[in-house]
Design a protein around this motif. Sequence first.
Motif, PDB file in Angstrom:
ATOM      1  N   ILE A 128       1.298  -1.390  -0.414  1.00 14.00           N
ATOM      2  CA  ILE A 128      -0.209  -0.045  -0.144  1.00 14.00           C
ATOM      3  C   ILE A 128       0.314   1.156  -0.267  1.00 14.00           C
ATOM      4  O   ILE A 128       1.647   1.280   0.505  1.00 14.00           O
ATOM      5  CB  ILE A 128      -0.919  -0.329   1.254  1.00 14.00           C
ATOM      6  N   VAL A 129      -0.084   2.083  -0.705  1.00 13.45           N
ATOM      7  CA  VAL A 129       0.980   3.349  -0.904  1.00 13.45           C
ATOM      8  C   VAL A 129       0.352   4.507  -1.079  1.00 13.45           C
ATOM      9  O   VAL A 129      -0.975   4.715  -1.098  1.00 13.45           O
ATOM     10  CB  VAL A 129       1.987   3.378  -2.194  1.00 13.45           C
ATOM     11  N   CYS A 130       1.196   5.271   0.282  1.00 12.84           N
ATOM     12  CA  CYS A 130       0.030   6.943   0.552  1.00 12.84           C
ATOM     13  C   CYS A 130       0.232   7.845   0.335  1.00 12.84           C
ATOM     14  O   CYS A 130       1.682   7.767   0.669  1.00 12.84           O
ATOM     15  CB  CYS A 130      -0.288   6.661   1.853  1.00 12.84           C
ATOM     16  N   PHE A 131       0.668   8.590  -0.704  1.00 13.48           N
ATOM     17  CA  PHE A 131       0.778   9.890  -1.251  1.00 13.48           C
ATOM     18  C   PHE A 131      -0.198  10.545  -1.704  1.00 13.48           C
ATOM     19  O   PHE A 131      -1.217  10.736  -1.667  1.00 13.48           O
ATOM     20  CB  PHE A 131       1.774   9.616  -2.240  1.00 13.48           C
ATOM     21  N   GLY A 132       0.334  11.685  -1.781  1.00 17.47           N
ATOM     22  CA  GLY A 132      -0.138  13.274  -1.934  1.00 17.47           C
ATOM     23  C   GLY A 132       0.314  14.449  -3.499  1.00 17.47           C
ATOM     24  O   GLY A 132       0.674  13.502  -4.088  1.00 17.47           O
TER      25      GLY A 132
ATOM     26  N   MET B 128      -5.465  -0.117  -7.523  1.00 17.22           N
ATOM     27  CA  MET B 128      -4.092  -1.178  -7.343  1.00 17.22           C
ATOM     28  C   MET B 128      -3.716  -1.353  -8.729  1.00 17.22           C
ATOM     29  O   MET B 128      -4.222  -1.078 -10.033  1.00 17.22           O
ATOM     30  CB  MET B 128      -5.146  -2.412  -7.530  1.00 17.22           C
ATOM     31  N   ILE B 129      -2.543  -1.364  -8.966  1.00 16.04           N
ATOM     32  CA  ILE B 129      -1.038  -1.843  -9.724  1.00 16.04           C
ATOM     33  C   ILE B 129      -0.296  -1.761  -9.169  1.00 16.04           C
ATOM     34  O   ILE B 129       0.036  -2.507  -8.521  1.00 16.04           O
ATOM     35  CB  ILE B 129      -0.628  -0.041 -10.319  1.00 16.04           C
ATOM     36  N   ASP B 130      -0.569  -2.935 -10.179  1.00 12.04           N
ATOM     37  CA  ASP B 130       0.322  -4.549  -9.989  1.00 12.04           C
ATOM     38  C   ASP B 130       0.495  -4.719  -8.610  1.00 12.04           C
ATOM     39  O   ASP B 130       1.824  -5.370  -7.642  1.00 12.04           O
ATOM     40  CB  ASP B 130       2.230  -4.196 -10.631  1.00 12.04           C
ATOM     41  N   GLU B 131      -0.798  -4.524  -8.150  1.00 14.09           N
ATOM     42  CA  GLU B 131      -0.581  -5.808  -6.533  1.00 14.09           C
ATOM     43  C   GLU B 131      -0.358  -4.852  -5.295  1.00 14.09           C
ATOM     44  O   GLU B 131      -0.348  -5.575  -4.140  1.00 14.09           O
ATOM     45  CB  GLU B 131      -0.209  -6.798  -6.490  1.00 14.09           C
ATOM     46  N   THR B 132      -0.043  -3.555  -5.461  1.00 13.55           N
ATOM     47  CA  THR B 132      -0.042  -2.526  -4.584  1.00 13.55           C
ATOM     48  C   THR B 132      -1.290  -1.218  -4.744  1.00 13.55           C
ATOM     49  O   THR B 132      -1.769  -0.965  -5.953  1.00 13.55           O
ATOM     50  CB  THR B 132       1.075  -1.490  -5.266  1.00 13.55           C
ATOM     51  N   LEU B 133      -1.301  -1.626  -4.196  1.00 17.31           N
ATOM     52  CA  LEU B 133      -2.705  -0.015  -3.911  1.00 17.31           C
ATOM     53  C   LEU B 133      -2.099   0.968  -3.519  1.00 17.31           C
ATOM     54  O   LEU B 133      -1.401   1.253  -2.257  1.00 17.31           O
ATOM     55  CB  LEU B 133      -3.728  -0.135  -2.069  1.00 17.31           C
TER      56      LEU B 133
ATOM     57  N   VAL C  42     -11.104  -3.142  -3.022  1.00 15.74           N
ATOM     58  CA  VAL C  42      -9.737  -4.635  -3.955  1.00 15.74           C
ATOM     59  C   VAL C  42      -9.718  -5.114  -2.958  1.00 15.74           C
ATOM     60  O   VAL C  42      -9.828  -4.985  -1.504  1.00 15.74           O
ATOM     61  CB  VAL C  42      -8.422  -3.836  -3.852  1.00 15.74           C
ATOM     62  N   GLN C  43      -9.038  -5.772  -3.580  1.00 14.93           N
ATOM     63  CA  GLN C  43      -8.444  -7.772  -2.908  1.00 14.93           C
ATOM     64  C   GLN C  43      -7.812  -7.773  -3.209  1.00 14.93           C
ATOM     65  O   GLN C  43      -7.289  -7.441  -4.661  1.00 14.93           O
ATOM     66  CB  GLN C  43      -9.212  -8.888  -3.266  1.00 14.93           C
ATOM     67  N   PHE C  44      -6.373  -7.474  -1.968  1.00 19.35           N
ATOM     68  CA  PHE C  44      -4.916  -8.714  -1.963  1.00 19.35           C
ATOM     69  C   PHE C  44      -4.890  -9.956  -2.595  1.00 19.35           C
ATOM     70  O   PHE C  44      -6.131 -10.855  -1.939  1.00 19.35           O
ATOM     71  CB  PHE C  44      -3.843  -8.245  -1.448  1.00 19.35           C
ATOM     72  N   THR C  45      -3.752 -10.541  -3.162  1.00 19.30           N
ATOM     73  CA  THR C  45      -4.216 -12.159  -3.523  1.00 19.30           C
ATOM     74  C   THR C  45      -3.368 -12.632  -2.389  1.00 19.30           C
ATOM     75  O   THR C  45      -2.514 -11.981  -2.001  1.00 19.30           O
ATOM     76  CB  THR C  45      -3.645 -12.518  -4.601  1.00 19.30           C
TER      77      THR C  45
END
Length: 170
Positions: free
Chosen positions: A102-106, A115-120, A167-170
């Motif tokens: 998971i990435v939190c940014f501004g 979701m991009i390549d299994e990263t939220l 979203v759902q993580f694998t």
Amino acid sequence: MRALIVSDSHGLTNELVVLKDRHMTDVDLLIHCGDSELIHNADEMLQFISVRGNCDHDQELPTEQVVKVGDKEVLITHGHLYNVKMTLMNLNYRAKELGASIVCFGHSHVAGAEMIDETLFINPGSIRLPRLRRERTYAILDLKDKNASVSFYDINGTKVDSLTTEVQFT
């Protein structure tokens, strides 16, 4: 596990206090993704895990932090060092380097989650100067097992349904 995520408050203080008071009993974590323009130990920033944005001058603030939320590693950064206004590719590479899912940014002031390549990726928008919409927004991340829900709210606490992402993580 629930986290409140805010970014780009650009000097606002009362609004940060209101958000903390509104959600303190229903979230486990407070995240500020930079450009608060406040010092790291300002009363309004206490309890927030925060990072330094391009408009922050307090060198005590790190440019990024990785925290554990539930069983997920979360990268918190402002985004200006990764050119997020043009692409999320650089930030995606950094997340992979750090093992963050998971990435939190501004930085862009544009609210959204994807979701991009299994990263939220979560950008809460801005509670001061939003772009591409009128609402001054923040986000709440709900994590349960492999499921994540990101809900967005305007500064008054009204849910912005059109931005909600699950979203759902694998």
